[in-house]
Enzyme design. Structure first.
Site, mmCIF file in Angstrom:
data_model
loop_
_atom_site.group_PDB
_atom_site.id
_atom_site.type_symbol
_atom_site.label_atom_id
_atom_site.label_comp_id
_atom_site.label_asym_id
_atom_site.label_seq_id
_atom_site.Cartn_x
_atom_site.Cartn_y
_atom_site.Cartn_z
ATOM 1 N N ASP A 69 68.024 41.132 -9.300
ATOM 2 C CA ASP A 69 68.683 39.863 -8.942
ATOM 3 C C ASP A 69 67.727 38.680 -9.014
ATOM 4 O O ASP A 69 68.098 37.584 -9.439
ATOM 5 C CB ASP A 69 69.271 39.994 -7.535
ATOM 6 C CG ASP A 69 70.480 40.914 -7.549
ATOM 7 O OD1 ASP A 69 70.616 41.736 -6.634
ATOM 8 O OD2 ASP A 69 71.284 40.819 -8.493
ATOM 9 N N GLY A 70 66.489 38.911 -8.595
ATOM 10 C CA GLY A 70 65.543 37.796 -8.628
ATOM 11 C C GLY A 70 65.320 37.285 -10.025
ATOM 12 O O GLY A 70 65.327 36.074 -10.281
ATOM 13 N N ARG A 188 56.211 28.231 15.256
ATOM 14 C CA ARG A 188 56.961 27.003 15.572
ATOM 15 C C ARG A 188 58.377 27.164 15.028
ATOM 16 O O ARG A 188 58.576 27.244 13.818
ATOM 17 C CB ARG A 188 56.321 25.766 14.905
ATOM 18 C CG ARG A 188 54.985 25.342 15.475
ATOM 19 C CD ARG A 188 55.090 24.779 16.874
ATOM 20 N NE ARG A 188 55.980 23.612 16.962
ATOM 21 C CZ ARG A 188 55.575 22.370 16.667
ATOM 22 N NH1 ARG A 188 54.358 22.158 16.207
ATOM 23 N NH2 ARG A 188 56.401 21.348 16.814
ATOM 24 N N ASP A 207 64.974 30.537 13.473
ATOM 25 C CA ASP A 207 64.059 30.939 12.398
ATOM 26 C C ASP A 207 64.432 30.220 11.111
ATOM 27 O O ASP A 207 63.593 29.816 10.325
ATOM 28 C CB ASP A 207 64.136 32.462 12.156
ATOM 29 C CG ASP A 207 63.433 33.233 13.260
ATOM 30 O OD1 ASP A 207 63.492 34.469 13.250
ATOM 31 O OD2 ASP A 207 62.825 32.581 14.145
HETATM 32 N N1 LIG Z 1 66.516 39.030 4.641
HETATM 33 C C1 LIG Z 1 67.045 39.003 3.412
HETATM 34 O O1 LIG Z 1 67.897 39.781 2.978
HETATM 35 C C2 LIG Z 1 66.582 37.920 2.496
HETATM 36 C C3 LIG Z 1 65.513 37.128 2.815
HETATM 37 C C4 LIG Z 1 65.157 36.122 1.908
HETATM 38 C C5 LIG Z 1 65.879 35.921 0.751
HETATM 39 N N2 LIG Z 1 66.904 36.741 0.521
HETATM 40 C C6 LIG Z 1 67.721 36.545 -0.630
HETATM 41 O O2 LIG Z 1 67.091 36.882 -1.817
HETATM 42 C C7 LIG Z 1 67.655 35.998 -2.788
HETATM 43 C C8 LIG Z 1 66.734 35.958 -3.941
HETATM 44 O O3 LIG Z 1 66.837 37.258 -4.512
HETATM 45 P P1 LIG Z 1 65.499 37.972 -4.965
HETATM 46 O O4 LIG Z 1 65.933 39.278 -5.546
HETATM 47 O O5 LIG Z 1 64.665 37.032 -5.771
HETATM 48 O O6 LIG Z 1 64.772 38.126 -3.594
HETATM 49 P P2 LIG Z 1 64.294 39.467 -2.952
HETATM 50 O O7 LIG Z 1 63.502 40.247 -3.931
HETATM 51 O O8 LIG Z 1 63.740 39.138 -1.618
HETATM 52 O O9 LIG Z 1 65.726 40.159 -2.802
HETATM 53 C C9 LIG Z 1 66.450 40.150 -1.621
HETATM 54 C C10 LIG Z 1 67.541 41.161 -1.804
HETATM 55 O O10 LIG Z 1 68.744 40.425 -1.976
HETATM 56 C C11 LIG Z 1 69.449 40.958 -3.087
HETATM 57 N N3 LIG Z 1 70.287 39.880 -3.621
HETATM 58 C C12 LIG Z 1 69.884 38.745 -4.210
HETATM 59 N N4 LIG Z 1 70.954 38.004 -4.515
HETATM 60 C C13 LIG Z 1 72.056 38.689 -4.093
HETATM 61 C C14 LIG Z 1 73.459 38.440 -4.091
HETATM 62 N N5 LIG Z 1 73.969 37.315 -4.568
HETATM 63 N N6 LIG Z 1 74.284 39.377 -3.569
HETATM 64 C C15 LIG Z 1 73.790 40.523 -3.082
HETATM 65 N N7 LIG Z 1 72.484 40.819 -3.015
HETATM 66 C C16 LIG Z 1 71.624 39.887 -3.525
HETATM 67 C C17 LIG Z 1 68.363 41.435 -4.023
HETATM 68 O O11 LIG Z 1 68.879 42.411 -4.890
HETATM 69 C C18 LIG Z 1 67.397 42.055 -3.038
HETATM 70 O O12 LIG Z 1 67.797 43.366 -2.714
HETATM 71 C C19 LIG Z 1 67.780 34.665 -2.082
HETATM 72 O O13 LIG Z 1 68.812 33.879 -2.673
HETATM 73 C C20 LIG Z 1 68.168 35.100 -0.693
HETATM 74 O O14 LIG Z 1 69.571 35.119 -0.542
HETATM 75 C C21 LIG Z 1 67.282 37.740 1.348
HETATM 76 N N1 LIG Z 2 56.342 39.400 -14.615
HETATM 77 C C1 LIG Z 2 56.270 39.774 -13.331
HETATM 78 N N2 LIG Z 2 55.119 40.216 -12.838
HETATM 79 C C2 LIG Z 2 55.050 40.545 -11.550
HETATM 80 N N3 LIG Z 2 56.044 40.428 -10.673
HETATM 81 C C3 LIG Z 2 57.207 39.982 -11.141
HETATM 82 C C4 LIG Z 2 57.393 39.651 -12.475
HETATM 83 N N4 LIG Z 2 58.669 39.249 -12.640
HETATM 84 C C5 LIG Z 2 59.255 39.328 -11.432
HETATM 85 N N5 LIG Z 2 58.367 39.745 -10.529
HETATM 86 C C6 LIG Z 2 58.540 39.868 -9.106
HETATM 87 O O1 LIG Z 2 59.378 40.956 -8.800
HETATM 88 C C7 LIG Z 2 60.320 40.488 -7.824
HETATM 89 C C8 LIG Z 2 61.535 41.331 -7.844
HETATM 90 O O2 LIG Z 2 62.117 41.155 -9.119
HETATM 91 P P1 LIG Z 2 63.666 41.405 -9.238
HETATM 92 O O3 LIG Z 2 64.400 40.739 -8.144
HETATM 93 O O4 LIG Z 2 64.058 41.103 -10.627
HETATM 94 O O5 LIG Z 2 63.741 42.988 -9.065
HETATM 95 P P2 LIG Z 2 64.162 43.771 -7.785
HETATM 96 O O6 LIG Z 2 63.839 43.007 -6.540
HETATM 97 O O7 LIG Z 2 63.622 45.140 -7.954
HETATM 98 O O8 LIG Z 2 65.719 43.887 -7.993
HETATM 99 P P3 LIG Z 2 66.847 43.379 -6.999
HETATM 100 O O9 LIG Z 2 66.529 41.940 -6.749
HETATM 101 O O10 LIG Z 2 68.101 43.594 -7.786
HETATM 102 O O11 LIG Z 2 66.751 44.237 -5.757
HETATM 103 C C9 LIG Z 2 60.617 39.072 -8.221
HETATM 104 O O12 LIG Z 2 61.163 38.344 -7.151
HETATM 105 C C10 LIG Z 2 59.275 38.587 -8.665
HETATM 106 O O13 LIG Z 2 58.539 38.007 -7.621
#
Ligand SMILES: NC(=O)c1ccc[n+]([C@@H]2O[C@H](COP(=O)([O-])OP(=O)(O)OC[C@H]3O[C@@H](n4cnc5c(N)ncnc54)[C@H](O)[C@@H]3O)[C@@H](O)[C@H]2O)c1
Ligand SMILES: Nc1ncnc2c1ncn2[C@@H]1O[C@H](COP(=O)(O)OP(=O)(O)OP(=O)(O)O)[C@@H](O)[C@H]1O
EC number: 2.7.1.23
Length: 361
Positions: A69-70, A188, A207
């Site tokens: 997703d990221g 804080r 938070d």
């Molecule tokens: N406590 C938490 O769950 C938490 C904390 C910070 C950010 N996030 C979320 O992570 C998102 C960014 O995703 P990431 O993957 O780069 O961060 P990340 O790697 O911290 O992923 C957080 C989790 O959220 C899931 N996720 C992301 N978007 C989603 C969606 N629309 N529906 C269901 N699950 C989703 C990802 O697959 C991952 O498992 C932010 O938009 C925020 O919503 C979640």
């Molecule tokens: N080229 C890269 N090198 C190192 N880290 C990376 C790179 N690309 C992405 N990442 C890091 O890996 C994190 C997780 O990537 P991504 O969300 O795509 O996979 P995931 O967390 O395993 O999958 P999901 O979000 O579906 O649970 C990203 O938020 C990013 O910080």
């Protein structure tokens, strides 16, 4: 849509993602279509804005992401701001926003190129703020651990007019999931006045507070106890995170209601993140309003989406062991009655199920 130009966002630390991207490059070469990688993390160059990335790639009309997703959100940010469609290839753990697996890339690109796909549009959030967002010196180094280089603060949106100063400075940034206002220092709390449609809802010592889209209702907002909001709905979902002695419920506001957050005088500094990416740090007195963006994200779908089955599948929703197993769909075989014709209905008997997810990670 005949694909004219491909842009790829690749999780370079995942060999399956890199291999999937190679398949896309080969497909593009075989079809004589330009294809380049977007948002490539390089030590010698800071990351660029969505506009800069898109322009540098010649404004691709299809952005394909290879990761979870990221990574999808990294590509969606570029696609959304430039009218491109986005297709997520799941090489992640959850991949809630992704559509196919790496072994389906060539077939998926053929389907898009031959117009054998649909496009699902999703609302986005954008921002106005009391002043342009900034990141304090050294934040990138602090953030770099494991998350990659930080994005620059959003630019001021072109065309903003000084006479509108009371309405905030429009920022050139969109969020697919959410805008999160979170305490920066660990000791804080964030002291935030939250206004919906210009009316004070409550002052929070929390938070964080989350302003999410329906798409983001299953992300951080969900983790903070917020509701699942159908992604076919346009709405603005406000959820506080660990509010101290305050109204801790989610408010699902209408799509034409803005949620504004003002940092209160005794608050600590507040980090503003869009889709998990830090984009600015606010001081007491600053404010930011999140509201529906004029653009929408165009998601490529290769089969009718069954959101609630995706929720069951990707969230591993468990059925009660005390309950009988239930059939996956309910749809009578007889023709749809006229008064139900406007409803979003499950697949007709014999219609293909949602594309496979391949191996589960
Ligand atoms: N406590 C938490 O769950 C938490 C904390 C910070 C950010 N996030 C979320 O992570 C998102 C960014 O995703 P990431 O993957 O780069 O961060 P990340 O790697 O911290 O992923 C957080 C989790 O959220 C899931 N996720 C992301 N978007 C989603 C969606 N629309 N529906 C269901 N699950 C989703 C990802 O697959 C991952 O498992 C932010 O938009 C925020 O919503 C979640
Ligand atoms: N080229 C890269 N090198 C190192 N880290 C990376 C790179 N690309 C992405 N990442 C890091 O890996 C994190 C997780 O990537 P991504 O969300 O795509 O996979 P995931 O967390 O395993 O999958 P999901 O979000 O579906 O649970 C990203 O938020 C990013 O910080």
């Amino acid at each position: 849509m005949a694909v004219n130009r491909l842009g790829l966002v690749v999780h370079q630390a995942r060999p399956t993602a890199v291999a999937g991207a190679r398949t896309a490059h080969a497909w593009a070469a075989a079809h004589g279509i330009p294809c380049c990688e977007l948002d490539v993390w390089r030590g010698d160059r800071p990351r660029r804005s969505a506009q800069e990335e898109s322009a540098a790639a010649g404004h691709p009309d299809l952005v394909v992401t290879f990761g979870g997703d990221g990574t999808f959100l990294r590509g969606a940010r570029i696609a959304a701001g430039n009218g491109a469609a986005a297709l997520g290839v799941n090489v992640g753990r959850v991949g809630f926003l992704t559509e196919i697996t790496a072994d389906q890339v060539a077939d998926a690109l053929d389907a898009v190129h031959d117009d054998r796909h649909t496009v699902e549009e999703r609302m986005l959030l954008t921002l106005r703020a009391s002043r342009p967002l900034e990141l304090p010196e050294g934040m990138d180094a602090l953030l770099r651990y494991g998350r990659g280089p930080a994005l620059p603060p959003p630019r001021v949106r072109p065309g903003s007019r000084p006479e509108q100063v009371g309405w905030g400075i429009p920022l050139d940034a969109v969020a697919v999931n959410d805008v999160v206002f979170e305490k920066l220092a660990r000791d804080r709390q964030a002291g935030l006045g939250v206004y919906i449609s210009g009316q004070l809802l409550a002052s929070y010592s929390a938070d964080a507070v989350i302003v999410a889209t329906p798409t983001g209702s299953t992300a951080y907002s969900f983790a903070a106890g917020g509701p699942v909001v159908s992604p076919y709905l346009d709405a603005v979902v406000f959820t506080p995170v660990a509010p101290h002695i305050a109204f801790d419920r989610t408010v699902v506001a209408a799509v034409d209601e803005a949620v504004a957050v003002r940092v209160l005088p005794t608050s600590g500094r507040v980090a503003v993140s869009l889709d998990g990416q830090l984009r600015g740090v606010l001081e007491p007195g600053d404010w930011v309003a999140a509201y529906r963006a004029p653009d929408r994200l165009r998601l490529v779908r290769l089969a009718p989406t069954r959101f609630y089955h995706r929720l069951r599948d990707r969230f591993r929703l468990a059925d009660s062991p005390a309950a009988d197993p239930a059939p996956p769909f309910y749809r009578p075989r007889s023709p749809v009655p006229a008064d139900l014709a406007h409803l979003r209905l499950p697949p007709a008997p014999g219609e293909p199920p949602e594309p496979g997810r391949g191996d589960r990670r």
